[in-house]
Structure formats: structure tokens, C-alpha cells
Design a protein around this motif. Structure first.
Motif, short mmCIF file in Angstrom:
data_model
loop_
_atom_site.label_atom_id
_atom_site.label_comp_id
_atom_site.label_asym_id
_atom_site.label_seq_id
_atom_site.Cartn_x
_atom_site.Cartn_y
_atom_site.Cartn_z
N ASP A 21 0.77 -1.11 -0.04
CA ASP A 21 0.08 0.29 0.01
C ASP A 21 0.97 1.23 -0.05
O ASP A 21 0.55 2.21 -0.76
N GLU A 22 1.83 1.24 0.95
CA GLU A 22 2.63 2.46 0.98
C GLU A 22 3.64 2.59 -0.42
O GLU A 22 3.76 3.82 -0.87
N LYS A 25 1.10 4.33 -2.94
CA LYS A 25 1.07 5.59 -2.69
C LYS A 25 2.47 6.44 -3.09
O LYS A 25 2.09 7.58 -3.91
N ILE A 64 2.65 12.16 1.29
CA ILE A 64 2.20 11.08 1.39
C ILE A 64 1.76 10.71 2.90
O ILE A 64 2.49 11.02 3.72
N GLY A 65 0.66 10.05 3.18
CA GLY A 65 0.06 9.90 4.35
C GLY A 65 0.94 9.13 5.18
O GLY A 65 1.73 8.35 4.97
N THR A 86 -0.09 15.63 5.87
CA THR A 86 -0.98 15.13 5.09
C THR A 86 -2.09 14.93 5.82
O THR A 86 -3.26 14.30 5.55
N ARG A 97 -6.71 11.04 7.77
CA ARG A 97 -5.50 11.02 6.98
C ARG A 97 -5.57 10.82 5.46
O ARG A 97 -6.54 9.96 5.17
N TYR A 98 -4.88 11.67 4.61
CA TYR A 98 -4.91 11.47 3.34
C TYR A 98 -3.74 10.80 2.65
O TYR A 98 -2.73 10.64 3.10
N ASP A 99 -4.19 10.01 1.55
CA ASP A 99 -3.06 9.08 0.95
C ASP A 99 -2.13 10.03 0.29
O ASP A 99 -0.85 9.89 0.96
N GLU A 120 -6.47 9.45 -3.68
CA GLU A 120 -6.55 8.16 -2.86
C GLU A 120 -6.70 7.01 -3.80
O GLU A 120 -7.39 7.00 -4.76
N GLN A 122 -8.07 3.16 -3.53
CA GLN A 122 -9.27 2.61 -2.77
C GLN A 122 -9.36 1.01 -3.53
O GLN A 122 -9.54 1.01 -4.49
N TRP A 166 -10.44 9.65 -6.61
CA TRP A 166 -10.44 8.25 -5.89
C TRP A 166 -10.08 7.35 -7.03
O TRP A 166 -10.90 7.26 -8.16
#
Length: 335
Positions: A21-22, A25, A64-65, A86, A97-99, A120, A122, A166
Motif C-alpha cells: 500500500d505504501e 502511494k 504522502i500519508g 497530510t 489521514r489523506y493518502d 486516494e 481504494q 479516488w
């Protein structure tokens, strides 16, 4: 050696999915990637090239979040939005918390206009609530957070337009390969009064729903993002398509991020396979235990029948075998 051990333990604690996930981003936060998204989703950039967007209009480095910042530790009422972390937070509102969030300028009739943009990624389109409402909330929060940073008191004319974009990687079938924008529009109810668009067009939520190569509309930004985020295409294939079809300059940083994401994606797949194997083994063990218990009960019934000359029914009654299991045991005794 100690540092290597600590790093390995940290990676294990974070987990492959979180690392993936990171990685997604970081990849999406690359300016060359953002430029392609903005070109199609933000009307203010429709006359700009992706190179102009990346090099001239995205300001600073996209943020980045970050994880684990408590609301009462991050009251940012006095901070400027440029370079802002963020996470918006206030004691009364909780924490968001924003991506990815960044500041951009765009060419307008009277010069450059400021934009605040949130992106984002998702996986689930239906997480238990309408995802669009969350996107609109993010837009609203980015506007309200401008008080004390972009304007004070009654200087509402300084409010900057916000976008929440998104990318949904696993949408329902009827949403695949679609891009939909939701904005404030003027509608005359009585009379023909007109307001300047810039005074009400202050927020837009954009839903990008990816699909398969065989789905309709598989082209442009939809193909670009599907290729970029695919867990099936190799890094080499992605690199070729991004360069040749979308003219994305493959810098060393971007290339590294693409390869890292692909490696983590493969790791997640292998981890899933391993979990499936372990689950299968565990299920087999449980089935074996159950089968062993069944055989023990059959043997006990047979012993009572042979040694005490009991009927099968009396033996099962003596052993307190449930009524619903007796027919099955009788059938096993007869074989």
C-alpha cells in the motif's frame, strides 16, 4: 548485523500488504504519474501538457500519508498549507489521514489559480458506506481547513478550489472503466441570475473505477492506471507501455518504484498462496482428527457388541452416541 535484524523484524511487523500500500502511494505521488491523472480529471489543466503540469504546476513535493498521529497532538491551526503534513486534525473533528495531498497552480483567465488536490487509492468500492460521501467529506474538510491558513476572518474570496480524486481498483461490474466527476453546479429556479463560476465551483470529487482489458472504455487514463497498478504485468512490461504509449519519462526513481511495487505485489501473491496451503493443511489435520474420533467410536461399539453381546443400538446408547450419528455408525459396522 543488529541493524539488519531490526530491519527484518520491522518489515515482518509491518507486513507485505502494508508495504505494498505504501509503495502504491509513493508511485502515485510521482509528479509524472500525477500529471497524467490531472490532465484528464482536472479541467483547469486540459490545455496543458503533462510535462508542463509535472514541471511547472505541481508545487513542492506531494505529501504522502503518515500513520498514528493522535488528534490532540496535531492541532495545526497556525500552520500554512504549503508543506503541511497530510493529516488534518482538530480536537473537535478527530483526525483525517489523506493518502496523497499536494498544492498546485493552474492557468486561469486572471493568472494562476491555486488548487489543493487529494488523491486516494481504494481497493473496496463498497466498504460499508457510500464511498462518494467520503470523497465529498474530504473535499469539505480541505475547504474548512483553509481557515487560518489561506484566509482569516471574512476573507472568503481567498478560498481555493479542492479536488478529491479516488482510484478504485476493484469496483463492481457496472462501474468498471468509468470516470465520473461530482461538482457544484448553478441551476436557475426563478429568473436568470448568473454568478461567476469561480465563486461556487470550489470542490470536485472524481471517481476513477478501473476495469479489465476486455471491458469497454479501456484506453487513456483508465488503461494507464490499470497498467501501472496491475499485479499481473511485469515491471518490464509496465515500463515499455508507460514510455511508448503514454510518454512518461522513466526516471531512475520512478523505475525503482515500479519494480519495488511489482516485487511487493508478487510477495503478497506468494503470501496468499502460502496462507492457502497452511489453511489446507490445517483443514486436513482437523478432518483427520475427526475421522480418527469416528473410527474410535465405531471400534468401541463393535467391542461392546462382541464382548458383552449387546446390540448395536444398545452399545451406542451405552456410549452416549448422539441419535443423529447412529445410522452412520450402523452403516459403517455393516461394511
Amino acid at each position: 548485523m543488529e541493524q539488519e535484524t531490526l530491519a527484518a523484524q520491522t518489515l515482518e511487523a509491518i507486513g507485505t500488504d502494508a508495504l505494498y500500500d505504501e509503495s502504491v502511494k509513493r508511485l502515485l505521488a510521482n509528479k509524472s504519474i500525477l500529471a497524467v491523472i490531472l490532465k484528464e480529471c482536472v479541467p483547469e489543466f486540459k490545455h496543458c501538457t503533462t510535462r508542463e503540469i509535472a514541471e511547472q504546476y505541481i508545487e513542492g513535493e506531494p505529501q504522502i500519508g503518515e500513520v498514528g498521529i493522535a488528534p490532540d497532538e496535531t492541532n495545526r491551526s497556525g500552520e500554512l498549507i504549503r508543506g503541511l503534513n497530510t493529516e488534518d486534525a482538530a480536537l473537535t473533528e478527530g483526525s483525517i489521514r489523506y493518502d496523497i495531498r499536494f498544492y498546485a497552480s493552474a492557468p486561469g483567465e486572471d493568472g494562476l489559480i491555486g488548487l489543493i488536490i487529494n488523491l486516494e487509492a481504494q481497493n473496496r468500492f463498497n466498504p460499508g458506506y457510500p464511498l462518494l460521501k467520503r470523497a465529498i467529506y474530504y473535499c469539505s474538510r480541505m475547504i474548512s481547513a483553509q481557515y487560518g491558513t489561506e484566509f482569516t476572518k471574512s476573507e472568503y474570496g481567498n478560498i481555493k478550489k479542492v479536488y478529491s480524486i479516488w482510484i478504485c481498483t476493484n469496483p463492481p461490474k457496472d462501474r468498471r472503466n468509468t470516470i465520473t466527476q461530482y461538482s457544484i453546479r448553478e441551476e436557475q429556479i426563478v429568473g436568470e441570475a448568473k454568478e461567476e463560476v469561480r465563486n461556487y465551483d470550489l470542490m470536485s470529487a472524481v471517481m476513477i473505477c478501473l476495469g479489465e482489458e476486455t471491458d469497454r472504455n479501456y484506453s487513456g487514463l483508465l488503461k494507464f492506471l490499470e497498467v501501472l497498478l496491475s499485479d499481473e504485468k511485469t515491471a518490464a512490461v509496465k515500463k515499455t507501455i508507460l514510455q511508448n504509449e503514454f510518454n512518461v519519462p522513466m526516471t531512475q526513481t520512478l523505475e525503482t518504484e515500479v519494480y519495488q511495487m511489482c516485487n511487493l505485489s508478487q510477495g503478497a501473491i506468494e503470501k496468499g498462496i502460502q496462507k492457502g496451503i497452511q489453511k489446507g493443511i490445517q483443514k486436513g489435520i482437523q478432518q483427520g482428527i475427526g475421522q480418527g474420533r469416528e473410527e474410535e467410536r465405531i471400534a468401541s461399539v463393535r467391542n461392546l457388541m462382541q464382548n458383552l453381546h449387546m446390540t448395536a443400538e444398545d452399545a451406542m446408547k451405552a456410549l452416549n452416541i448422539p441419535q443423529e450419528d447412529r445410522d452412520r455408525i450402523k452403516q459403517a459396522l455393516a461394511n
